[in-house]
Structures are given as C-alpha cells and as structure tokens.
Design a protein around this motif. Structure first.
Motif, PDB file in Angstrom:
ATOM      1  N   UNK A  95     -51.825 -23.198  73.526  1.00 57.97           N
ATOM      2  CA  UNK A  95     -51.938 -24.425  74.312  1.00 57.97           C
ATOM      3  C   UNK A  95     -53.116 -24.317  75.284  1.00 57.97           C
ATOM      4  N   UNK A  96     -53.293 -23.116  75.877  1.00 59.20           N
ATOM      5  CA  UNK A  96     -54.414 -22.924  76.805  1.00 59.20           C
ATOM      6  C   UNK A  96     -55.747 -23.092  76.078  1.00 59.20           C
ATOM      7  N   UNK A 156     -63.275 -29.895  77.839  1.00 57.74           N
ATOM      8  CA  UNK A 156     -64.722 -30.097  77.704  1.00 57.74           C
ATOM      9  C   UNK A 156     -65.031 -31.358  76.909  1.00 57.74           C
ATOM     10  N   UNK A 175     -44.875 -35.490  83.064  1.00 59.18           N
ATOM     11  CA  UNK A 175     -46.206 -35.879  83.510  1.00 59.18           C
ATOM     12  C   UNK A 175     -46.117 -36.880  84.660  1.00 59.18           C
ATOM     13  N   UNK A 185     -48.214 -37.031  88.008  1.00 56.67           N
ATOM     14  CA  UNK A 185     -49.233 -38.068  88.162  1.00 56.67           C
ATOM     15  C   UNK A 185     -48.964 -38.972  89.373  1.00 56.67           C
ATOM     16  N   UNK A 239     -64.833 -33.091  85.038  1.00 53.92           N
ATOM     17  CA  UNK A 239     -64.474 -34.254  85.855  1.00 53.92           C
ATOM     18  C   UNK A 239     -62.961 -34.400  85.934  1.00 53.92           C
ATOM     19  N   UNK A 290     -56.280 -34.111  87.823  1.00 57.37           N
ATOM     20  CA  UNK A 290     -55.461 -34.777  86.811  1.00 57.37           C
ATOM     21  C   UNK A 290     -55.493 -34.000  85.490  1.00 57.37           C
ATOM     22  N   UNK A 291     -56.700 -33.718  84.993  1.00 56.92           N
ATOM     23  CA  UNK A 291     -56.825 -33.058  83.688  1.00 56.92           C
ATOM     24  C   UNK A 291     -56.159 -31.690  83.674  1.00 56.92           C
ATOM     25  N   UNK A 307     -52.030 -32.062  84.041  1.00 58.71           N
ATOM     26  CA  UNK A 307     -51.285 -32.559  82.874  1.00 58.71           C
ATOM     27  C   UNK A 307     -51.193 -31.489  81.778  1.00 58.71           C
ATOM     28  N   UNK A 308     -52.218 -30.638  81.676  1.00 56.89           N
ATOM     29  CA  UNK A 308     -52.125 -29.550  80.691  1.00 56.89           C
ATOM     30  C   UNK A 308     -51.186 -28.450  81.158  1.00 56.89           C
ATOM     31  N   UNK A 315     -48.596 -29.005  82.858  1.00 56.02           N
ATOM     32  CA  UNK A 315     -47.255 -29.567  82.629  1.00 56.02           C
ATOM     33  C   UNK A 315     -46.761 -29.279  81.215  1.00 56.02           C
ATOM     34  N   UNK A 316     -47.671 -29.178  80.229  1.00 61.67           N
ATOM     35  CA  UNK A 316     -47.216 -28.895  78.865  1.00 61.67           C
ATOM     36  C   UNK A 316     -47.370 -27.418  78.495  1.00 61.67           C
ATOM     37  N   UNK A 328     -50.046 -24.987  79.559  1.00 60.23           N
ATOM     38  CA  UNK A 328     -51.310 -24.252  79.540  1.00 60.23           C
ATOM     39  C   UNK A 328     -51.462 -23.438  80.827  1.00 60.23           C
ATOM     40  N   UNK A 342     -57.948 -22.504  82.596  1.00 61.32           N
ATOM     41  CA  UNK A 342     -58.487 -23.818  82.271  1.00 61.32           C
ATOM     42  C   UNK A 342     -59.494 -24.292  83.314  1.00 61.32           C
ATOM     43  N   UNK A 394     -63.745 -24.145  83.111  1.00 61.86           N
ATOM     44  CA  UNK A 394     -64.411 -25.440  83.108  1.00 61.86           C
ATOM     45  C   UNK A 394     -65.423 -25.529  84.251  1.00 61.86           C
TER      46      UNK A 394
END
Lengths: 140, 151
Positions: free
Chosen positions: A88-89, A97, B19, B23, B103, B107-108, B111-112, B114-115, B117, B122, B126
């Motif tokens: 998932x990561x 990206x 989520x 959110x 960006x 939020x981005x 939400x990941x 939450x599932x 990641x 992450x 980034x």
C-alpha cells in the motif's frame, strides 16, 4: 471563528459526499470482480509489469484508476484488494506523484507550461521512485 | 450474489467513514488557516526557500498555498500573482515543477495513511523528490541565464 468552522465542516461534508460517490461504486465493482475470473486474468496479465514495483498484478487496477480518475477511486480499489502495508505504501508513493492526470493537467495548462514535460516528470517520478521503494521494501 | 453485495456495501461504507473522520476536521483547520491569513505569517518563516531555489519572495505564498491546499488553489494564486506581474518566468517554471510533484500534502498523505500506508515514507519521499528536482532545475536555469547574458 464560528463562520470559518461552519464553512470547514460544510466543505468536509461536501468532500466526503464527493468521495463517497466515487469510493462506493469502485469498491463494489472491484468486490464483484474479485468473485469472477476477470480479476485473476488482469492480475496474470499485469504481474510481470507490476513485478517491477514488487506489487501483485491486481495493483495495476489501482494505478489505472488513480491516474485516470482520482486518488479516491484508487483508495476504493486499494481497500477492496488484499495488500500488505508495504505494498500500500509503494502504491501510495507512486500515486502521490502521479494522479488525476486529466484533471490536474487541465489546471496546469492554464499556466501556459509545457504539459508533456509535466506529465513526463510526474509519471517518471512515479515509476522511478516506485521501483526503488518496491525493491527496497521487499529487501527489508 | 447477495453476500458479495453485502460485503461490498459494508466495506465501502467503512472506507468512506475512515476517510470522513480525517477529511472533515482537516477541512475545518484548513478553512481557519485561510480565513485568518495564517499563511502570510508562516511565509515569513520560509524566506530561506528564496535562496534555495533562487526564486523571488513573491513566489513563496503561491508555493505554500499549493503545497497545503492543493494544485487548483495553488494555480489560482499563481495566475493572480503573475497577472500582478510579481512572478518571473523562472519563478513560474520552478513553482509549477515543485507543485506538480508535491501538493495538498496533508489531505493526500492522511487519506493514504487511513487505508494503511506509511505516512512518513510517503510524505518524506514526496517532499524530498520535489525539493531535489526543483533545486536541480533552478541551478540549470540560472546557468542558462548566465550564459545568455554573457553572449
């Protein structure tokens, strides 16, 4: 203060409603697909490609949904497929990206920049970093 | 068939709920930050970015707006600033390079998370890639400009 909080809650509910409209159908669709031979077929076809990122073949669906629609569609699919936290990561990094390519590229186009370069940069980063993190993750 | 539908509906509602819990509070915080112009205050602390990327001071607010609120808001602010003539062409290219890679980080990322990641990997990767690429591009662009002025 109160006005801002109200506005924030309103936006939050709007976003939840919008993402619900995407997540629920995608999740349902993938769950139904899981009970048919189609998902296995897709998994088999894409497993060599997704192997580059140390991901199972089904994960191709997540990448396609995230790039063509948006992150929430991808999340619906992530939840419906069984994946490890590391997988998932990897998917999350790749998608962060490069996602919502149609919509976001339309936004960037208004700024009069070279759209092809923007897409190449995003997809390139997703593929490059995705390969590195997938391999490193599998090695750990 | 009924079992499959049930599985799908319960599972998807659970995802939407996880989520929504993230959110809705996030949107309240972002709205407060926007209404109280907190960004203009934060921007003063980020002046080191002007040196790092060799961009003008006016580019910092659009950069932070896009980084925090998302690319559509960021683009709106960039269009506004460039209409007012505050941004150079180089500023614009560097801003967009940074923002397309990185960006809406809150939020981005959330939400990941939450599932399932790993949020540190992450967000870290980034931000790192966006800074690295923007930095390298800024060096290349300034080289190009200095060659042009010599000629």
């Amino acid at each position: 203060m109160l006005e801002s909080i109200k506005e924030g809650i309103k936006k939050g509910i709007e976003t939840t409603w919008m993402l619900g409209k995407i997540i629920i159908p995608v999740y349902l669709f993938i769950t139904i697909l899981k009970h048919t031979p189609v998902l296995n077929y897709i998994a088999k076809v894409f497993s060599p490609l997704m192997g580059l990122f140390k991901l199972p073949g089904e994960a191709a669906i997540v990448l396609v949904l995230g790039n063509s629609l948006n992150l929430y569609a991808a999340i619906g699919a992530i939840k419906a497929i069984d994946l490890t936290p590391m997988e998932i990561t990897t998917l999350a990094v790749m998608l962060s990206f490069s996602h919502s390519l149609f919509m976001e590229t339309a936004v960037v186009k208004q700024l009069k920049v070279n759209v092809i370069k923007v897409i190449l940069l995003r997809v390139g980063l997703a593929v490059g970093v995705g390969m590195v993190i997938g391999q490193v993750g599998a090695w750990i | 068939m009924m079992m499959i539908l049930k599985e799908g509906i319960i599972g998807s509602l659970k995802s939407v709920y996880t989520i929504a819990v993230i959110v809705i509070p996030l949107m309240v915080i972002l709205q407060l930050a926007k209404d109280y112009h907190i960004l203009n205050k934060i921007a003063e602390k980020f002046t080191f970015i002007t040196k790092l990327f060799s961009i003008s001071k006016e580019a910092i607010v659009p950069l932070l707006v896009g980084l925090i609120f998302g690319i559509s808001y960021g683009a709106g602010v960039i269009i506004q600033s460039s209409k007012e003539g505050n941004l150079t062409k180089v500023d614009l290219v560097l801003l967009i390079t940074f923002l397309v890679t990185c960006h809406a980080i809150f939020e981005d990322t959330l939400v990941f998370v939450a599932v399932g990641a790993n949020g540190y990997i992450l967000l870290g990767l980034r931000l790192f890639m966006a800074i690295l690429i923007t930095y390298l591009l800024s060096k290349r662009l300034s080289q190009k400009i200095s060659i042009q002025t010599k000629e």
